[in-house]
Structures are given as C-alpha cells and as structure tokens.
Design a protein around this motif. Structure first.
Motif, PDB file in Angstrom:
ATOM      1  N   PRO A   1       0.837  -1.210   0.000  1.00  0.00           N
ATOM      2  CA  PRO A   1       0.000   0.000   0.000  1.00  0.00           C
ATOM      3  C   PRO A   1       0.864   1.250   0.000  1.00  0.00           C
ATOM      4  N   LEU A   2       0.250   2.377  -0.296  1.00  0.00           N
ATOM      5  CA  LEU A   2       0.961   3.650  -0.275  1.00  0.00           C
ATOM      6  C   LEU A   2       1.453   3.951   1.133  1.00  0.00           C
ATOM      7  N   THR A   3       2.635   4.513   1.215  1.00  0.00           N
ATOM      8  CA  THR A   3       3.112   5.003   2.504  1.00  0.00           C
ATOM      9  C   THR A   3       2.350   6.291   2.820  1.00  0.00           C
ATOM     10  N   LYS A   4       2.509   6.771   4.022  1.00  0.00           N
ATOM     11  CA  LYS A   4       1.807   7.998   4.420  1.00  0.00           C
ATOM     12  C   LYS A   4       2.249   9.178   3.558  1.00  0.00           C
ATOM     13  N   ASP A   5       3.553   9.245   3.261  1.00  0.00           N
ATOM     14  CA  ASP A   5       4.065  10.340   2.420  1.00  0.00           C
ATOM     15  C   ASP A   5       3.536  10.218   0.996  1.00  0.00           C
ATOM     16  N   GLU A   6       3.475   8.992   0.482  1.00  0.00           N
ATOM     17  CA  GLU A   6       2.949   8.790  -0.872  1.00  0.00           C
ATOM     18  C   GLU A   6       1.477   9.172  -0.935  1.00  0.00           C
ATOM     19  N   PHE A   7       0.722   8.796   0.106  1.00  0.00           N
ATOM     20  CA  PHE A   7      -0.697   9.141   0.124  1.00  0.00           C
ATOM     21  C   PHE A   7      -0.877  10.652   0.190  1.00  0.00           C
ATOM     22  N   SER A   8      -0.001  11.325   0.938  1.00  0.00           N
ATOM     23  CA  SER A   8      -0.075  12.782   1.038  1.00  0.00           C
ATOM     24  C   SER A   8       0.127  13.422  -0.324  1.00  0.00           C
ATOM     25  N   PHE A   9       1.057  12.877  -1.097  1.00  0.00           N
ATOM     26  CA  PHE A   9       1.305  13.372  -2.456  1.00  0.00           C
ATOM     27  C   PHE A   9       0.065  13.166  -3.328  1.00  0.00           C
ATOM     28  N   VAL A  10      -0.514  11.973  -3.246  1.00  0.00           N
ATOM     29  CA  VAL A  10      -1.708  11.659  -4.032  1.00  0.00           C
ATOM     30  C   VAL A  10      -2.878  12.545  -3.620  1.00  0.00           C
ATOM     31  N   PHE A  11      -3.030  12.754  -2.314  1.00  0.00           N
ATOM     32  CA  PHE A  11      -4.126  13.573  -1.797  1.00  0.00           C
ATOM     33  C   PHE A  11      -4.048  14.987  -2.361  1.00  0.00           C
ATOM     34  N   LYS A  12      -2.839  15.556  -2.384  1.00  0.00           N
ATOM     35  CA  LYS A  12      -2.659  16.918  -2.912  1.00  0.00           C
ATOM     36  C   LYS A  12      -2.920  16.951  -4.415  1.00  0.00           C
ATOM     37  N   ALA A  13      -2.473  15.905  -5.117  1.00  0.00           N
ATOM     38  CA  ALA A  13      -2.716  15.841  -6.562  1.00  0.00           C
ATOM     39  C   ALA A  13      -4.209  15.714  -6.843  1.00  0.00           C
ATOM     40  N   TYR A  14      -4.894  14.921  -6.045  1.00  0.00           N
ATOM     41  CA  TYR A  14      -6.334  14.727  -6.207  1.00  0.00           C
ATOM     42  C   TYR A  14      -7.070  16.041  -5.947  1.00  0.00           C
ATOM     43  N   HIS A  15      -6.656  16.748  -4.892  1.00  0.00           N
ATOM     44  CA  HIS A  15      -7.274  18.036  -4.542  1.00  0.00           C
ATOM     45  C   HIS A  15      -7.096  19.029  -5.685  1.00  0.00           C
ATOM     46  N   HIS A  16      -5.918  19.029  -6.302  1.00  0.00           N
ATOM     47  CA  HIS A  16      -5.648  19.924  -7.440  1.00  0.00           C
ATOM     48  C   HIS A  16      -6.556  19.551  -8.618  1.00  0.00           C
ATOM     49  N   PHE A  17      -6.712  18.244  -8.844  1.00  0.00           N
ATOM     50  CA  PHE A  17      -7.574  17.782  -9.931  1.00  0.00           C
ATOM     51  C   PHE A  17      -9.012  18.256  -9.719  1.00  0.00           C
ATOM     52  N   ILE A  18      -9.507  18.151  -8.489  1.00  0.00           N
ATOM     53  CA  ILE A  18     -10.885  18.575  -8.188  1.00  0.00           C
ATOM     54  C   ILE A  18     -11.069  20.057  -8.489  1.00  0.00           C
ATOM     55  N   LYS A  19     -10.082  20.869  -8.126  1.00  0.00           N
ATOM     56  CA  LYS A  19     -10.181  22.305  -8.401  1.00  0.00           C
ATOM     57  C   LYS A  19     -10.254  22.574  -9.896  1.00  0.00           C
ATOM     58  N   GLN A  20      -9.412  21.887 -10.677  1.00  0.00           N
ATOM     59  CA  GLN A  20      -9.427  22.063 -12.122  1.00  0.00           C
ATOM     60  C   GLN A  20     -10.732  21.552 -12.728  1.00  0.00           C
ATOM     61  N   PHE A  21     -11.229  20.447 -12.179  1.00  0.00           N
ATOM     62  CA  PHE A  21     -12.480  19.875 -12.664  1.00  0.00           C
ATOM     63  C   PHE A  21     -13.640  20.849 -12.427  1.00  0.00           C
ATOM     64  N   LEU A  22     -13.684  21.460 -11.250  1.00  0.00           N
ATOM     65  CA  LEU A  22     -14.783  22.367 -10.922  1.00  0.00           C
ATOM     66  C   LEU A  22     -14.804  23.591 -11.833  1.00  0.00           C
ATOM     67  N   LYS A  23     -13.618  24.085 -12.217  1.00  0.00           N
ATOM     68  CA  LYS A  23     -13.569  25.245 -13.112  1.00  0.00           C
ATOM     69  C   LYS A  23     -14.253  24.943 -14.440  1.00  0.00           C
ATOM     70  N   SER A  24     -13.924  23.791 -15.005  1.00  0.00           N
ATOM     71  CA  SER A  24     -14.523  23.419 -16.288  1.00  0.00           C
ATOM     72  C   SER A  24     -15.962  22.965 -16.125  1.00  0.00           C
ATOM     73  N   ARG A  25     -16.254  22.339 -14.991  1.00  0.00           N
ATOM     74  CA  ARG A  25     -17.607  21.811 -14.747  1.00  0.00           C
ATOM     75  C   ARG A  25     -18.647  22.919 -14.725  1.00  0.00           C
ATOM     76  N   VAL A  26     -18.309  24.024 -14.123  1.00  0.00           N
ATOM     77  CA  VAL A  26     -19.254  25.147 -14.029  1.00  0.00           C
ATOM     78  C   VAL A  26     -19.427  25.815 -15.390  1.00  0.00           C
ATOM     79  N   LEU A  27     -18.353  25.894 -16.153  1.00  0.00           N
ATOM     80  CA  LEU A  27     -18.396  26.613 -17.435  1.00  0.00           C
ATOM     81  C   LEU A  27     -19.113  25.844 -18.533  1.00  0.00           C
TER      82      LEU A  27
END
Length: 378
Positions: free
Chosen positions: A226-252
C-alpha cells in the motif's frame, strides 16, 4: 498454439531454447496433430512471430481456440510457461479441458490447488469473461487473468495519472482485495503493476506503477504494497488539485441550467463552487462504481439529506438507495458500499452539515486510515 501431438500422441511443446534450425529439422522428420480436434497442423517458423503450430485450413476447432494469435500473446504464453517451469511448478501449456470446452493459456498446480492462467491480449466480452470464470470455479480451478500491459505511455515516476479502459477495469473489479492490476509486457519480459488506484472520473485514475522483471516473479504472484503515508499525502494533494481544475470546467461547460443536479445542489447549499468545503470531493475507494467525479455525488448527497431533514449519523442503506433513485444513479452493491464509506468518513470527522470546518491535515489522516482499512492487507 505452442503445443501439438506427434504421431505417437506425445505432446510437443515449443519453447525458447529450441533453435530455429532444430525446429526446421524436426519439421522435416515429424508430423504434428492438434491435441483438441486431431487434425494435422503445420509448424510455422517465421521471422516475425515466434515458431508456432497452426491448422492447415479452417476448422471447427478454431471456434474453441483462436489461431489469430498476436506476437505478444504467443511470446507471453511461452515466457510465463518457462517461468513456472523454472519455479519447479507442474505447468501445462494450452491444455484442453474437455468438460468445460475451455483451453486456458496455462494450467498450473501447487499444493493440491489448480490455477488457470489467462494472458489476455485481445478484448473479451464481459459475459464471456464471467462464463469462463464460472466454468473454472465449478471445477475448483482458480482463474488468474493477466492482461497485456496497456500501450499508453507509462511514465517512469511511480505515482502518476493512468487511463484504464473499461476492459482493464473489468479485471480490477473482480480481483480480490487489495484491488490492483497485474499486467505483463512480453517485449520487455516484465510485469507491470498498477496499484493503489484512486478514481478521478471516467477512465482516469491516479495510482502507483511498479515493475517486476520476469525472473524475479514468484508464485503465488507478488502483491504490491500500500501507499506510505508520504505517498498518500502526495496523491491527496494531486487529487485536490484535480478537483479544483475539474470544478472550473464543470461550471463553465454545463448546459443543463437548473436541471444540473450538482450545480443545483451547490446553489441550494449556498456554497461557492470555487471554495467548497474540504470534505466535498475526497477520494473514496471504489468511487468508479458511481461513474462520476466524487465531488459531484458527494455534494448531491449532502443536499439530499438536508432536503429530507436526515442527520448524517442516521444515514442507512435505505437512505442511500433513496438517494440513488432521487439522483438517477444505479444502486449497485459497489456504489452503495462506496457511499457508506463516505458517510463513515463524515461521521468520524463529526460533520453535521456543509458548514462544519475541518482541517485539511486532519482530513488527510482520517482518509489515509480509511484507505488502509478498505484496500485490505497487503
């Protein structure tokens, strides 16, 4: 195919240690026959595909076993067969199981158990996939599917965004916990694992890629960690960034107006799409079952329970099924389980409504604990 019978009904297996010159000599000396239908077959020794047997003409036998095999399929079967032999396992290449009318690529035995190895290089119909599995299981044979490593460019970095076709997702969905995809690349003689998969939307996932040379594999097959805690932290931040980008296009790009359930939910909850609470749009294991981006159904769920005056701690299976009917989503077992996991997360975070503040670090810690619990022990 790589196995044929001689005139004395002895099996002859083509393996990589037999030179082309030796095979040409054998071809002149012996006749070979299909072990399934008994018809005479020819030994082909070309420059593109590895040496193999093929029927002289179209036959009924081909309805059970395709002869349009690719270079990858022939090479992969041969390499896997030689791997199992090197591991001192009893292995059979292309055995025909008469009772099932099925021919797995390989059949191996260990400690009294049998395993059918299917190296899948071409698309397989979902119904056919289930049918083959049922047949094996009825005979107490454990099916193991190994798809060809996808042709898309996979980066050298371990953690990356990966596109997985619905065909590949089929193999993941029916793997035992932990969920991962073990593929094989015969050109480079290596297994490529796609593990710790977290769904974004559609066929897009974020996951960990690891490679294992053929000669380092063992049986039972290696299982990724499984992902280590540091690896999960990296994924979590990447996922959060993806959600922000998704919301910008989703609204438009939305053209549904008030009929867009997600945007209506955001409006009715008096939320700003650019600054949603941190607990809306979080990665939940099995999110692909809902066939939507997590931020959409999670926001709609919060609106549904507020609309019906339901407390989050009171959400049960019936409430979840009512939510699916209200939102027009399919209430599959996987989808229900995924929503349950999200509700458990909200309860652990003591979320009562959309206004509750949650520190991002605390959310990440709880998510990681849930991630380890739901992905199973590695």
């Amino acid at each position: 195919m790589l196995v044929a019978c001689t005139e004395n009904k002895e099996p002859f297996v083509i393996h990589s240690k037999i030179s082309h010159a030796t095979l040409r000599r054998i071809k002149e000396e012996k006749n070979f026959f299909c072990p399934q239908c008994g018809e005479m077959v020819q030994l082909k020794i070309g420059n593109i595909k590895i040496p193999h047997f093929a029927h002289y003409s179209k036959s009924r036998c081909e309805s059970h076993f395709s002869e349009g095999e690719t270079v990858e399929h022939l090479s992969g079967k041969q390499q896997l067969f030689e791997l199992f032999k090197s591991l001192q396992l009893h292995a059979e290449l292309e055995p025909y199981l008469k009772e099932l009318k099925q021919r797995p690529d390989l059949l191996i035995f260990k400690n009294g158990s049998a395993y059918a190895i299917e190296f899948q290089c071409s698309p397989i119909n979902e119904n056919r996939f289930f049918e083959r599995n049922r047949g094996y299981l009825q005979k107490r044979i454990a099916p193991i599917w190994i798809p060809l490593t996808p042709g898309q460019k996979i980066k050298e970095t371990p953690l990356q965004k990966i596109n997985l076709s619905h065909q590949l997702q089929l193999f993941i969905a029916h793997a035992q916990k932990p969920k991962y995809l073990m593929t094989y690349d015969p050109a480079n003689k290596q297994f490529v694992y796609l593990s710790n998969l977290i769904h974004f939307k559609g066929i897009s996932f974020f996951g960990k890629v690891s490679r294992l040379p053929l000669f380092k594999q063992h049986f039972p097959f290696y299982i990724p960690k499984p992902l280590t805690k540091d690896e999960f932290s990296f994924v979590f931040k990447a996922y959060h960034h993806f959600i922000k980008q998704f919301l910008k296009s989703r609204v438009l790009v939305s053209r549904k107006g008030v009929n867009d359930l997600f945007l209506r939910s955001v409006y009715e909850l008096r939320l700003n799409p650019g600054q949603l609470p941190t607990f809306l749009g979080v990665p939940i294991s099995g999110n692909e079952a809902l066939q939507a981006c997590a931020v959409e159904w999670q926001t709609e769920l919060l609106y549904f329970i507020r609309l019906n005056g339901i407390k989050i701690h009171a959400v049960n299976e019936q409430v979840i099924k009512d939510f699916f009917q209200w939102s027009g989503r399919a209430d599959t077992d996987g989808a229900v389980q995924t929503v349950f996991q999200y509700v458990e997360l909200l309860n652990e975070l003591a979320i009562e409504d959309e206004k509750c503040p949650v520190k991002e670090r605390h959310l990440e810690e709880v998510l990681y604990s849930q991630f380890l619990a739901t992905t199973g022990k590695y």
